[in-house]
Design a protein around this motif. Sequence first.
Motif, short mmCIF file in Angstrom:
data_model
loop_
_atom_site.label_atom_id
_atom_site.label_comp_id
_atom_site.label_asym_id
_atom_site.label_seq_id
_atom_site.Cartn_x
_atom_site.Cartn_y
_atom_site.Cartn_z
N PRO A 74 1.86 10.98 5.22
CA PRO A 74 2.55 9.69 5.23
C PRO A 74 2.17 8.85 6.44
O PRO A 74 1.61 9.35 7.41
CB PRO A 74 4.03 10.08 5.27
CG PRO A 74 4.06 11.46 5.80
CD PRO A 74 2.75 12.10 5.49
N GLN A 75 2.48 7.58 6.34
CA GLN A 75 2.18 6.64 7.42
C GLN A 75 2.92 7.03 8.70
O GLN A 75 2.41 6.86 9.79
CB GLN A 75 2.61 5.24 6.96
CG GLN A 75 2.24 4.13 7.91
CD GLN A 75 2.48 2.76 7.28
OE1 GLN A 75 2.82 2.63 6.11
NE2 GLN A 75 2.28 1.73 8.06
N GLU A 76 4.13 7.54 8.54
CA GLU A 76 4.90 7.98 9.70
C GLU A 76 4.54 9.41 10.06
O GLU A 76 4.05 10.17 9.22
CB GLU A 76 6.42 7.92 9.40
CG GLU A 76 6.95 6.55 9.07
CD GLU A 76 6.62 6.13 7.64
OE1 GLU A 76 6.20 6.99 6.84
OE2 GLU A 76 6.77 4.93 7.35
N LYS B 150 0.83 -1.22 0.00
CA LYS B 150 0.00 0.00 0.00
C LYS B 150 0.86 1.27 0.00
O LYS B 150 0.67 2.17 -0.83
CB LYS B 150 -0.92 0.01 1.24
CG LYS B 150 -1.82 -1.20 1.35
CD LYS B 150 -2.70 -1.14 2.59
CE LYS B 150 -1.94 -1.22 3.91
NZ LYS B 150 -1.24 -2.50 4.11
N THR B 151 1.80 1.31 0.94
CA THR B 151 2.63 2.51 1.04
C THR B 151 3.48 2.70 -0.22
O THR B 151 3.63 3.82 -0.73
CB THR B 151 3.53 2.43 2.29
OG1 THR B 151 2.70 2.34 3.45
CG2 THR B 151 4.44 3.64 2.42
N THR B 152 4.00 1.60 -0.73
CA THR B 152 4.80 1.70 -1.95
C THR B 152 3.95 2.26 -3.09
O THR B 152 4.42 3.10 -3.87
CB THR B 152 5.36 0.31 -2.32
OG1 THR B 152 6.07 -0.21 -1.19
CG2 THR B 152 6.29 0.39 -3.51
N LEU C 69 -4.00 9.63 2.23
CA LEU C 69 -3.92 9.42 3.68
C LEU C 69 -3.48 7.97 3.92
O LEU C 69 -4.25 7.04 3.70
CB LEU C 69 -5.28 9.67 4.33
CG LEU C 69 -5.84 11.10 4.24
CD1 LEU C 69 -7.29 11.14 4.74
CD2 LEU C 69 -4.99 12.06 5.06
N ASP C 70 -2.24 7.81 4.37
CA ASP C 70 -1.71 6.46 4.59
C ASP C 70 -1.83 6.09 6.07
O ASP C 70 -1.06 6.55 6.90
CB ASP C 70 -0.23 6.41 4.14
CG ASP C 70 0.27 4.97 3.97
OD1 ASP C 70 -0.48 4.03 4.31
OD2 ASP C 70 1.41 4.80 3.50
N GLU C 71 -2.82 5.31 6.37
CA GLU C 71 -3.12 4.89 7.74
C GLU C 71 -3.14 6.07 8.71
O GLU C 71 -2.36 6.14 9.65
CB GLU C 71 -2.11 3.84 8.22
CG GLU C 71 -2.14 2.60 7.34
CD GLU C 71 -1.40 1.43 7.97
OE1 GLU C 71 -1.41 1.33 9.20
OE2 GLU C 71 -0.84 0.62 7.23
N PRO C 72 -4.06 6.99 8.48
CA PRO C 72 -4.06 8.20 9.31
C PRO C 72 -4.60 7.99 10.72
O PRO C 72 -4.41 8.84 11.57
CB PRO C 72 -4.98 9.15 8.53
CG PRO C 72 -5.91 8.24 7.81
CD PRO C 72 -5.13 7.01 7.47
MG MG Z 1 2.30 1.09 4.76
#
Ligand code: MG
Lengths: 391, 251
Positions: B86-88, B46-48, B162-165
């Motif tokens: 980002p996820q982070e 997903k993130t990629t 929105l990556d895992e917000p």
């Molecule tokens: Mg990810």
Amino acid sequence: MTTVLRQASLIAAKDTRIFFRDRFALIFSFLFPLLFVVGFSLALGDVGPSDDDFIFFVSTQEERGISRQIIESLTSAEDSSVVYLEYDDAARRTEDGEIDGFTLFPGDFTERLFGDPPASIEIALGGASPGERAAIRGFADSIAGQLGQIGTTMAVIAEVGGPEALGRADPASMAAGPGLVELEAEQVGGIEPVPATNFTLPAYLTMFVFFAAAMSAEAIARERQNHTLERLMSNGTRRESVIVGKFLTSIYRGFMQLAFLWVVGIFAFNIDLGATAPAVILVSLLMALASSCFGVMLAAIVKTHNAAVSAGVLLSMTFAPLGGCWWPLFITPQWMQSLGKLTPHGWANTAFNKLMLFGAEFGDVLPEMGMLALFAAAFMAVALWRFRLSI
Amino acid sequence: MTTDKVFLSASGLSKSFDSVQAVNDISFSIERQEIFGLLGPNGAGKTTTIRMLSTVLEPDAGDVEIGSRSALREAGEVRKIIGVCPQEIALYEELSAIDNLVFFGRMAGLGGKEAKEAARANLELVGLLERGRDAVRKFSGGMKRRVNIVVALMSRPQLLFLDEPTVGIDPQSRNHIFDTVLGLRDEGMTVLYTTHYMEEADRLCDRIGIIDGGSMIALGSPDELKASLDQDGDVTLEEVFLNMTGRSLRD
Ligand SMILES: [Mg+2]
Ligand SMILES: Nc1ncnc2c1ncn2[C@@H]1O[C@H](COP(=O)(O)OP(=O)(O)OP(=O)(O)O)[C@@H](O)[C@H]1O
């Protein structure tokens, strides 16, 4: 172009703001170098007695030359216990027993400092007690010790009988006449006029400006790891903006370090840059430039911020002694001097020593300035080539 | 091809890292004003995928078009219309929330005054205006998450990633974020949303893509996906997900 400059200055402003909130970074950049300068200036023994009551008298038979400079710096300190006397006056007072003795730079001191036979510092002793003699001798020794290596030997001549004997002897014949004169030969180095801060201040400034710049690679690598750089990238920030921004942050901090240490040096340590001031300042600016480029390059080639810390500390602590920050390069053997040339520190310190110890002029340090600029360009080229915003 | 309706279209996206095939020939599209959910187990890609869509990672193969511009060849233009969370937590912890927002806003091209106003409005949006002057370092995890999200809004994007917000935040904050996202969509924003919480995806997303092992294995509205699982009674999206991706542990 304007985008890059705009973005770069926003980044530099933001990072400088963070820097001023980081107490450790402030201590590391400003207080540490100051402590080192003070500590090592004391340890290297700024010429002078520790005994406050004792007054040392110095004189010179030179009209001008290095001995005048040495005397100037010996006597200029606020609480200096060194007093200059005209030669005739000093000799008369010693004979009259008014003073115990004095240290004398002979008329050919400067000339012979670089030549053969070696230069000498002479000590004229009147009816001094053994303790006082030892003190005067120690004083002369320490001057001799401060004079760095020029590949020659310097004789310290102690004359027991009185000042009449001074002019007449050459070291060899004096050795033959025991009892009347004592001859002591010792290995000494090139010319390092006192105070010691003329060496330590530019040296530790070089070391810490570079150190701080190298450590800034850690913050950059950390930003890459915590994805703020990648976030900036998706936000429309150019790679060049980040490189230039980080460079500006670093050089701005370097300039602040320089300004701080030179001001402290001039006002607290009475460093007198005199006519060489523009050259000294330019060399320090170039050193800050090369250091900042190095920091950005380091950030560009390491993968993690831990690697940046390790490499930053290791390289800073290797380059500093190698480049003559801990001891003057000119007292080291030839192979070490050659190694020193591999570091920007080596070139900066050579230039500083030439200017602040040997009385060189602007034109004399052009090669060193050129090399520092070259280092900066090479580091920046690698940074531009390798810098990535994302992991 | 993006059309009036289709705002993002990805075709044949692939990316591998060393020996890992992170994303394998993924194609899908997102319509304007749609909330698209990208679901998949840990390490699914997903993130990629988001990194390739948002122009920060170059795909090995495939193309991405956003607002009829190529994310590969016209990255600069695309970056002007996207916002990425980002996820982070990608923030400057030493700076205040306001300073973070203003900085990212200005980097995206806003003027000083404009950025300050937008920062205040965005903090208000996630209920953090009162704490705006505090250093992010002093924030709780949930508060940092919320700041992390609104940084992506500073450039007033048309497309929001929105990556895992909502990782690690309490139900109150989570609901607040849902409302925020829905509100943004209603104002015209297109959203790509990844999450591991199926009920979240069910509630928010108009359409969902499920990826596993780098490949897209299902695509459709929540109801379509549920219907595809040929079972009686009420099926949850979680059941669909587990059914499709298997029950073995990932990563
Ligand atoms: Mg990810
Ligand atoms: N920079 C990288 N270098 C090497 N491998 C990577 C890199 N980024 C991702 N991968 C690998 O690619 C695969 C997909 O990772 P990705 O982060 O896209 O998964 P994800 O679906 O976002 O997972 P999660 O739900 O855990 O966030 C994983 O196997 C991961 O280890």
